[in-house]
Write a protein that holds these residues in place. Sequence first.
Motif, mmCIF file in Angstrom:
data_model
loop_
_atom_site.group_PDB
_atom_site.id
_atom_site.type_symbol
_atom_site.label_atom_id
_atom_site.label_comp_id
_atom_site.label_asym_id
_atom_site.label_seq_id
_atom_site.Cartn_x
_atom_site.Cartn_y
_atom_site.Cartn_z
ATOM 1 N N THR A 1 1.647 -5.831 1.017
ATOM 2 C CA THR A 1 2.279 -7.005 1.624
ATOM 3 C C THR A 1 1.927 -7.113 3.106
ATOM 4 O O THR A 1 1.328 -8.078 3.532
ATOM 5 N N ASN B 1 1.122 -2.660 7.652
ATOM 6 C CA ASN B 1 1.849 -1.888 8.631
ATOM 7 C C ASN B 1 1.482 -0.439 8.435
ATOM 8 O O ASN B 1 1.791 0.150 7.403
ATOM 9 N N GLN C 1 2.654 2.124 9.501
ATOM 10 C CA GLN C 1 3.717 3.116 9.415
ATOM 11 C C GLN C 1 4.335 3.179 8.031
ATOM 12 O O GLN C 1 5.054 4.107 7.717
ATOM 13 N N ILE C 2 4.066 2.162 7.198
ATOM 14 C CA ILE C 2 4.614 2.177 5.845
ATOM 15 C C ILE C 2 3.467 2.405 4.883
ATOM 16 O O ILE C 2 2.449 1.751 4.965
ATOM 17 N N GLU C 3 3.621 3.353 3.991
ATOM 18 C CA GLU C 3 2.554 3.569 3.028
ATOM 19 C C GLU C 3 3.136 3.816 1.646
ATOM 20 O O GLU C 3 4.118 4.535 1.495
ATOM 21 N N ARG C 4 2.495 3.242 0.670
ATOM 22 C CA ARG C 4 2.928 3.472 -0.709
ATOM 23 C C ARG C 4 2.185 4.681 -1.253
ATOM 24 O O ARG C 4 0.965 4.714 -1.238
ATOM 25 N N GLU C 5 2.917 5.639 -1.770
ATOM 26 C CA GLU C 5 2.265 6.848 -2.269
ATOM 27 C C GLU C 5 1.503 6.579 -3.561
ATOM 28 O O GLU C 5 0.423 7.091 -3.773
ATOM 29 N N GLN C 6 2.117 5.799 -4.427
ATOM 30 C CA GLN C 6 1.508 5.631 -5.753
ATOM 31 C C GLN C 6 0.875 4.254 -5.888
ATOM 32 O O GLN C 6 0.972 3.625 -6.920
#
Lengths: 339, 184
Positions: A225, A228, A230-235
Amino acid sequence: MDDPMKRLLQRLIRRIPSQMLKITLDKWGRLTAAQQRSMDFTQPKRVLTEKLLSICEENEWTVKHVTELEMIYIMDNPNQGMWNALQLMDPEDDSPSVNLMQFKEQFKSHLGEIVRHVSVKMKKHTDEAIWIRIAWGDGFSRSNHLKPTYVVHQLQTPYVFVTSLTSKQKPLLSQALILATRYQNIKDANLSGQKLTAIRDLLMRQYQQVFPNKYHSPLTEKTQTVLNTQIEREQAESAANRCQMACEAFGDGMLPQLQSAVYKLETKFRDPANKTMTEREEPFRCVVKFASTNLLESLRQCASSGVASTPVTPLLSSIPLKGKNYFVVTDNGPGSSQK
Amino acid sequence: MSLLKPFSKLPGLNTASILLVESEEQFQQSLADALVEETAVSVYVRLAKSLPLPKENEESRPRLDLVVFIINLTSELSFHSAVASLKHLDPGYFLGKVCFMVTNARTASVPTERLDAVRKLVASLHCPLIFAEDQTPDGVTNATERLLTILKVAAGLVPMATALYLSNLTRCTVPPDIDQPSFD
């Protein structure tokens, strides 16, 4: 001016919503300019109906004219009522060469032979589909225009869509259709829905299809989306895989809006914990119905969010693949039945 | 079986890293957007659907100071997914570096047994339990503030307070009569 015509006109005006009434009447074009000016569409329906009935007397309209108006309205707003799909089978050699005039003549004459007092009206829509309005009568009574059947067929395709057809009228219509289109047989396509455009798009695959490919990078970009850091999706990768498989099964973008899918189970009961039921010889009969405002969209969401396991089970993916929403499941595997 | 270990990496300067585990993957996104707006500390947020985490990200993953399990009480699947993920966490995390967040506790359709089961689980693990409301921006802000309070302590950024000390004060407890029928 006769009563059946009055009733038909009243029913029709009641049915058409006020916003559509002006557009439909203009399209019909049977009111003179003066009459058009005299119609005030802000008044309540009751007043408009009376006005139209008086114009009707002036212009000496017959049932034929009113059915014209009805047909125009239905053709512009096909997504109401319940539509069923039929499929023509076993074409003869000359079936691809049936043209519009030939089909019209043949259908009218065959249906006229089979049914007395039938009133048939045919019209070609802008998208080359033939719309047929049939008011059925029998040996004793005139055609009943209050319960017409609508049939939509695109020449050179094997699909026919019908609405408001009773089981008594079905064999008569089928006979006329196969003779007019030069096929040998017609069967139920096991697909029904409220929106004609949806079931037609599903059968003719007029929605965005996704094919398996090795590098599905465009889809992974879609799931991110905001970039950023600082935000990360692991999967993220497994989420993208699920999304890809869901889209492969159901398609991408806007999907045709189906309202339900029905599975009739005739399989043996299988549960190691319940011995009495499992020991029975006869199959366990059960009907499972999925209902939604947009069924294919909900199934695609189930698969991409992980609620339904991926790869998508053939029971669900057969809906868009085979273009059906009524299935009979036996122990040998999912199949469809002749209704 | 690879467990997620709390102290196997070095911490960053003035940073705190949080892992949000949620089966539905909905609330975690709005929480993450609110968490990174914190200015006093750099907050790194990792989002996951369940544990174990993929091995490929092992190198790039920072040291996770707090693991939050978000359970949606309206879904049984959410609860079971969280329970299944617990097995992949090193026991060292349960000394104040794990927190549970529950949404939709006020919904009438939620069976009381589910909330009781969650409370018993969380109490047995000695972790804090936060109730959050995820539909409004205010609810998200409140939940974020509470998480940040715990996160800063867990990351060692608050003097005189450790994660273990805080969790002892805030941990979930169950009343002794939780199994008695209630008079609703």
